[in-house]
Design an enzyme around this catalytic site. Structure first.
Site, short mmCIF file in Angstrom:
data_model
loop_
_atom_site.label_atom_id
_atom_site.label_comp_id
_atom_site.label_asym_id
_atom_site.label_seq_id
_atom_site.Cartn_x
_atom_site.Cartn_y
_atom_site.Cartn_z
N CYS A 222 1.01 -1.47 0.32
CA CYS A 222 0.25 0.02 -0.21
C CYS A 222 0.81 1.17 0.42
CB CYS A 222 -0.96 -0.27 1.56
SG CYS A 222 -0.28 0.58 2.30
N HIS A 235 2.08 -2.30 11.10
CA HIS A 235 1.49 -2.93 10.40
C HIS A 235 0.86 -3.26 8.93
CE1 HIS A 235 -0.18 -0.29 5.96
NE2 HIS A 235 0.61 -1.24 5.64
N ARG A 333 19.34 -3.19 -14.08
CA ARG A 333 19.46 -3.95 -14.79
C ARG A 333 19.47 -5.59 -15.25
NH1 ARG A 333 25.68 -1.85 -15.75
NH2 ARG A 333 25.55 -0.08 -14.03
N GLY A 335 17.10 -5.80 -16.93
CA GLY A 335 15.84 -5.58 -18.23
C GLY A 335 14.47 -5.26 -18.05
N LYS A 338 13.93 -1.31 -19.33
CA LYS A 338 13.53 -1.37 -21.25
C LYS A 338 12.40 -2.73 -21.09
CE LYS A 338 17.89 -1.03 -23.41
NZ LYS A 338 18.78 -1.74 -22.46
N GLU A 358 8.89 11.88 -22.07
CA GLU A 358 8.71 13.63 -22.14
C GLU A 358 10.78 13.94 -22.05
OE1 GLU A 358 7.85 15.59 -17.77
OE2 GLU A 358 5.92 15.28 -18.87
N SER A 371 19.29 3.19 -26.10
CA SER A 371 19.75 1.24 -26.10
C SER A 371 18.23 0.70 -27.35
CB SER A 371 20.16 1.16 -24.85
OG SER A 371 20.05 -0.87 -25.44
N TYR A 417 20.48 16.31 -43.39
CA TYR A 417 19.25 16.96 -43.87
C TYR A 417 18.95 17.93 -45.52
CZ TYR A 417 15.40 20.34 -43.56
OH TYR A 417 14.44 21.20 -43.29
#
Length: 478
Positions: A222, A235, A333, A335, A338, A358, A371, A417
């Protein structure tokens, strides 16, 4: 800069008797797991603590029974209520190692300080010290060897590199300095979370009663928190009935599950999650205004329940498919980061939207994303028959934003470009060179999209006159 070595004949006693000052840089001993290192560190803060229960772990970050009262306290009180005399007071020094991430900042004792550092001294390669604490005249700096320009670009692309203020624009540098000043000292040393006892990295704006404490206890189900061990035990044993995060389970594969939690429906849980995440993220600013965000909680499953190991947040109806991502240190580390990035793109794919994280990315976030992007882009470029393709076309193939494609491929000079658009070089020889450079490796944990039980309530292409696009099965099914 050449490292100044202490002569064995120099009397250290004179420096040991000097008063240390905040804001001054010193040479400090640090244990790297093998040897003592001599690093430049700036003294940030000095505090009185009590000697009772202090275990002097000279250089290793081990568990310490420390009481760290605020600087305004006139008396130091032990856990049993005894007021300690002046003779029993003990000073600790909070230092920041120059050129290193702030998560390496720590409280140290006076004996770790060697001498004042000259102005502007920054040691890129630490000097190895002898066990006596003096410099070893025969010791040599640890060298990594000369790198070619291509190797250096790849190294910077996939390794955490701390940015200096000189590398930022004036406005960003000002904001960074203000943020660093407000959060310069960690207010919580360790957090007990489930079965793990974790060394924290950064300041987090928990309530004041949780500041300057040795340990914060957080319920892994919680996310209720307390600085009092007895309350935490009560708790866990008698109060908390949860065995998983709130919200809806949207993914399960073997012993991994992911829940979608709404910031509106589970406001307290999401706020507590943000406070916990800030202990391990330097630039997280979302703490309490969580109503417009969705949170995706990654857990490991066993017989006792679903144990939180990380999450990412996503602002609803934003062009960004990820706002913030965090994996708890004991589970890094593996994974998992990703895996969450893969999920964020799968969700935006189902929304018919080319998403992007963002900006700006944190240094560690940039490493993970680059990566991932290389993995997707190299796989897509192998399927392209021509030697070139526009970045816009590659974006529709991979569902990666054009700006992210350009920033990624510029590292290897694979984009230019031309006539109003970016052109990507995709000839087989260049793609094979990228693969041989050990970039674009598949993640350790692959997302099985067949196991994702999620559909958007509103498709993005149906908003604001958006245009729908096809999702090529060979690529989007990853």
């Amino acid at each position: 800069m050449q490292t100044k070595r202490l002569k064995l004949s120099e009397p250290l006693q004179l420096f040991e008797n000097e008063d240390l000052e905040t804001g001054i840089a010193y040479y400090v001993k640090r244990f790297n797991g093998v040897n003592d290192e001599k690093l430049v560190a700036t003294l940030v803060e000095i505090r009185d603590v009590c000697d009772a229960g202090l275990q002097k772990n000279r250089d290793e970050k081990k568990e310490q029974n420390l009481v760290m009262p605020g600087t305004q306290m006139e008396k130091i009180v032990t856990t049993n209520g005894d007021v300690l005399s002046e003779e029993k007071r003990h000073k600790l020094y909070y230092i920041h190692y120059e050129g290193m991430d702030r998560r390496m900042d720590e409280w140290v004792e006076r004996e770790r300080f060697i001498e004042k550092a000259p102005a502007g001294a920054v040691l890129i390669t630490p000097e190895v010290l002898a066990a006596t604490g003096n410099s070893n005249a025969d010791a040599k700096p640890q060298m990594t060897g000369a790198l070619t320009r291509s190797q250096r670009r790849i190294h910077e692309e996939f390794h955490h590199m701390q940015k200096s203020y000189d590398d930022m624009d004036a406005y960003t540098a000002k904001l960074e300095k203000e943020h660093e000043q407000r959060t310069k000292v960690k207010n919580i040393d360790r957090v007990v979370f489930g079965r793990t006892d974790i060394q924290t990295w950064y300041f987090s704006p928990y309530p004041k009663e949780c500041h300057n404490i040795e340990r914060l206890y957080v319920c892994e189900y919680c996310l209720a928190y307390t600085p009092i061990r007895e309350q935490f035990a009560c708790h866990v044993r008698h109060t908390c009935t949860q065995t998983r995060p709130p919200g809806q389970e949207i993914y399960r594969n073997d012993d991994i599950t992911i829940y979608e939690v709404s910031g509106v429906n589970d406001k307290i849980y999401c706020q507590s999650l943000c406070l916990l995440s800030k202990l391990f993220m330097d630039h997280k600013t979302l703490y309490y205004d969580v109503q417009t965000f969705m949170f995706y909680i990654l857990c490991e499953i066993d017989r006792s329940g679903s144990h939180l190991v990380g999450h990412f947040s996503k602002e609803q109806l934003s062009e960004n498919n990820l706002a913030c991502i965090m994996i708890l240190p004991p589970f890094q580390r593996k994974g998992y980061g990703k895996l969450l990035i893969q999920l964020s793109y799968e969700l935006s794919n189902r929304e018919r939207w080319i998403g992007t994280p963002e900006k700006p990315l944190s240094d560690m976030g940039k490493v993970s994303y680059r990566s991932y992007w290389w993995w997707i882009l190299i796989d897509a470029m192998e399927q392209v028959k021509d030697d070139t393709i526009s970045a816009t076309e590659l974006s529709h193939l991979t569902k990666i934003a054009v700006e992210d494609i350009v920033s990624t491929l510029q590292t290897m000079c694979m984009v230019k470009y031309w006539k109003g658009q970016y052109i990507v070089r995709t000839n087989k020889r260049l793609v094979e060179h990228c693969k041989s450079s050990n970039i674009g490796k598949p993640p350790k944990v692959l997302l099985d999209t067949r196991m994702v039980k999620w559909e958007p309530t509103v498709r993005r292409d149906q908003l604001n006159g958006g245009v729908a696009w096809e999702i090529p099965g060979a690529i989007s099914s990853r």
